[in-house]
Write a protein that holds these residues in place. Structure first.
Motif, PDB file in Angstrom:
ATOM      1  N   LYS A  57      63.041  86.073  90.243  1.00 62.22           N
ATOM      2  CA  LYS A  57      62.539  85.205  91.316  1.00 62.22           C
ATOM      3  C   LYS A  57      61.950  83.921  90.725  1.00 62.22           C
ATOM      4  O   LYS A  57      62.206  82.817  91.217  1.00 62.22           O
ATOM      5  CB  LYS A  57      61.479  85.942  92.134  1.00 62.22           C
ATOM      6  CG  LYS A  57      60.857  85.112  93.224  1.00 62.22           C
ATOM      7  CD  LYS A  57      59.778  85.884  93.960  1.00 62.22           C
ATOM      8  CE  LYS A  57      59.094  84.999  94.980  1.00 62.22           C
ATOM      9  NZ  LYS A  57      57.975  85.673  95.633  1.00 62.22           N
ATOM     10  N   MET A  58      61.175  84.066  89.655  1.00 58.93           N
ATOM     11  CA  MET A  58      60.564  82.885  89.043  1.00 58.93           C
ATOM     12  C   MET A  58      61.625  81.970  88.433  1.00 58.93           C
ATOM     13  O   MET A  58      61.511  80.748  88.506  1.00 58.93           O
ATOM     14  CB  MET A  58      59.520  83.295  88.013  1.00 58.93           C
ATOM     15  CG  MET A  58      58.295  83.871  88.683  1.00 58.93           C
ATOM     16  SD  MET A  58      56.835  84.155  87.670  1.00 58.93           S
ATOM     17  CE  MET A  58      57.353  84.038  86.035  1.00 58.93           C
ATOM     18  N   LEU A  59      62.656  82.543  87.848  1.00 62.48           N
ATOM     19  CA  LEU A  59      63.734  81.725  87.288  1.00 62.48           C
ATOM     20  C   LEU A  59      64.455  80.949  88.386  1.00 62.48           C
ATOM     21  O   LEU A  59      64.809  79.781  88.203  1.00 62.48           O
ATOM     22  CB  LEU A  59      64.715  82.588  86.496  1.00 62.48           C
ATOM     23  CG  LEU A  59      64.178  83.159  85.187  1.00 62.48           C
ATOM     24  CD1 LEU A  59      65.202  84.101  84.562  1.00 62.48           C
ATOM     25  CD2 LEU A  59      63.772  82.064  84.214  1.00 62.48           C
ATOM     26  N   ARG A  60      64.654  81.593  89.528  1.00 59.86           N
ATOM     27  CA  ARG A  60      65.271  80.893  90.656  1.00 59.86           C
ATOM     28  C   ARG A  60      64.418  79.706  91.082  1.00 59.86           C
ATOM     29  O   ARG A  60      64.913  78.600  91.302  1.00 59.86           O
ATOM     30  CB  ARG A  60      65.487  81.855  91.831  1.00 59.86           C
ATOM     31  CG  ARG A  60      66.162  81.185  93.042  1.00 59.86           C
ATOM     32  CD  ARG A  60      66.303  82.133  94.231  1.00 59.86           C
ATOM     33  NE  ARG A  60      65.130  82.937  94.541  1.00 59.86           N
ATOM     34  CZ  ARG A  60      64.050  82.481  95.179  1.00 59.86           C
ATOM     35  NH1 ARG A  60      63.963  81.223  95.548  1.00 59.86           N
ATOM     36  NH2 ARG A  60      63.036  83.289  95.434  1.00 59.86           N
ATOM     37  N   ILE A  61      63.105  79.930  91.157  1.00 61.66           N
ATOM     38  CA  ILE A  61      62.185  78.862  91.559  1.00 61.66           C
ATOM     39  C   ILE A  61      62.179  77.740  90.514  1.00 61.66           C
ATOM     40  O   ILE A  61      62.227  76.550  90.867  1.00 61.66           O
ATOM     41  CB  ILE A  61      60.764  79.434  91.773  1.00 61.66           C
ATOM     42  CG1 ILE A  61      60.747  80.330  93.019  1.00 61.66           C
ATOM     43  CG2 ILE A  61      59.733  78.310  91.876  1.00 61.66           C
ATOM     44  CD1 ILE A  61      59.496  81.175  93.159  1.00 61.66           C
ATOM     45  N   LEU A  62      62.143  78.108  89.239  1.00 62.69           N
ATOM     46  CA  LEU A  62      62.160  77.096  88.172  1.00 62.69           C
ATOM     47  C   LEU A  62      63.461  76.307  88.181  1.00 62.69           C
ATOM     48  O   LEU A  62      63.468  75.100  87.912  1.00 62.69           O
ATOM     49  CB  LEU A  62      61.926  77.748  86.811  1.00 62.69           C
ATOM     50  CG  LEU A  62      60.514  78.275  86.569  1.00 62.69           C
ATOM     51  CD1 LEU A  62      60.474  79.147  85.318  1.00 62.69           C
ATOM     52  CD2 LEU A  62      59.521  77.121  86.468  1.00 62.69           C
ATOM     53  N   GLU A  63      64.545  76.978  88.511  1.00 64.02           N
ATOM     54  CA  GLU A  63      65.832  76.278  88.607  1.00 64.02           C
ATOM     55  C   GLU A  63      65.816  75.303  89.791  1.00 64.02           C
ATOM     56  O   GLU A  63      66.273  74.158  89.668  1.00 64.02           O
ATOM     57  CB  GLU A  63      66.964  77.293  88.753  1.00 64.02           C
ATOM     58  CG  GLU A  63      68.343  76.696  88.597  1.00 64.02           C
ATOM     59  CD  GLU A  63      69.422  77.759  88.518  1.00 64.02           C
ATOM     60  OE1 GLU A  63      70.432  77.483  87.831  1.00 64.02           O
ATOM     61  OE2 GLU A  63      69.283  78.846  89.122  1.00 64.02           O
ATOM     62  N   GLU A  64      65.256  75.741  90.920  1.00 65.99           N
ATOM     63  CA  GLU A  64      65.144  74.864  92.090  1.00 65.99           C
ATOM     64  C   GLU A  64      64.273  73.650  91.795  1.00 65.99           C
ATOM     65  O   GLU A  64      64.501  72.558  92.323  1.00 65.99           O
ATOM     66  CB  GLU A  64      64.579  75.637  93.284  1.00 65.99           C
ATOM     67  CG  GLU A  64      65.547  76.645  93.868  1.00 65.99           C
ATOM     68  CD  GLU A  64      64.905  77.579  94.894  1.00 65.99           C
ATOM     69  OE1 GLU A  64      63.681  77.453  95.165  1.00 65.99           O
ATOM     70  OE2 GLU A  64      65.634  78.452  95.416  1.00 65.99           O
ATOM     71  N   LYS A  65      63.282  73.825  90.943  1.00 68.52           N
ATOM     72  CA  LYS A  65      62.392  72.719  90.561  1.00 68.52           C
ATOM     73  C   LYS A  65      63.010  71.820  89.494  1.00 68.52           C
ATOM     74  O   LYS A  65      62.416  70.810  89.117  1.00 68.52           O
ATOM     75  CB  LYS A  65      61.056  73.283  90.056  1.00 68.52           C
ATOM     76  CG  LYS A  65      60.230  73.951  91.133  1.00 68.52           C
ATOM     77  CD  LYS A  65      58.951  74.542  90.557  1.00 68.52           C
ATOM     78  CE  LYS A  65      58.131  75.218  91.641  1.00 68.52           C
ATOM     79  NZ  LYS A  65      56.871  75.792  91.113  1.00 68.52           N
ATOM     80  N   GLY A  66      64.179  72.199  89.008  1.00 68.80           N
ATOM     81  CA  GLY A  66      64.872  71.385  88.022  1.00 68.80           C
ATOM     82  C   GLY A  66      64.341  71.532  86.606  1.00 68.80           C
ATOM     83  O   GLY A  66      64.582  70.673  85.757  1.00 68.80           O
TER      84      GLY A  66
END
Length: 144
Positions: A57-66
């Motif tokens: 989940k955190m990796l998805r969020i970090l990816e969304e944040k660029g």
């Protein structure tokens, strides 16, 4: 201990407002930056002691944040590698500086002996907290 948790929570809230990442996300970014091997979600989960689902989940969020990218491994198509972006490379020195300053501030009034004692005590409390997390509520029914 409650006061310590509150202070840490206040710091994390302020940190997140400034840098738009949580402390757990910052921890993942630091581990990713310092890695000597190509990282996967599994590696990061083990390195952080976070559950695989939470790490994902955190990796998805970090990816969304660029801040990271994920790319499929060419040798093993089941594996996705995690890479830092230029945006993360720019952000991380500031994040590390703030974390270092915060840690230094917290410990500056402690002698070296007191710091060593604190580390030993926190290790004991952490061990007990982990045990309690596993044992305290096992076998209990839900709240009435």
């Amino acid at each position: 201990m409650r006061e310590v948790f509150r202070a840490m929570s206040s710091f994390e809230t302020a940190f997140e407002k400034v840098y738009r990442i949580t402390l757990n996300e910052a921890m993942i970014l630091c581990i990713l930056k310092d890695a000597t091997e190509r990282m996967t979600a599994t590696n990061l989960s083990k390195s952080t002691d976070l559950s695989p689902s939470h790490t994902s989940k955190m990796l998805r969020i970090l990816e969304e944040k660029g801040l990271i990218t994920r790319q499929q491994d060419m040798e093993d198509r089941r594996v996705w590698r995690v890479y830092p972006t230029e945006k993360m490379q720019e952000l991380l020195p500031c994040v590390r500086s703030v974390m270092r300053e915060w840690n230094e501030y917290l410990l500056e009034e402690l002698s070296e002996e007191e710091r060593e004692t604190l580390v030993q005590l926190l290790e004991k409390v952490t061990k007990r907290a982990n045990e309690a997390a596993q044992n305290t509520l096992s076998g209990r029914d839900k709240q009435p």
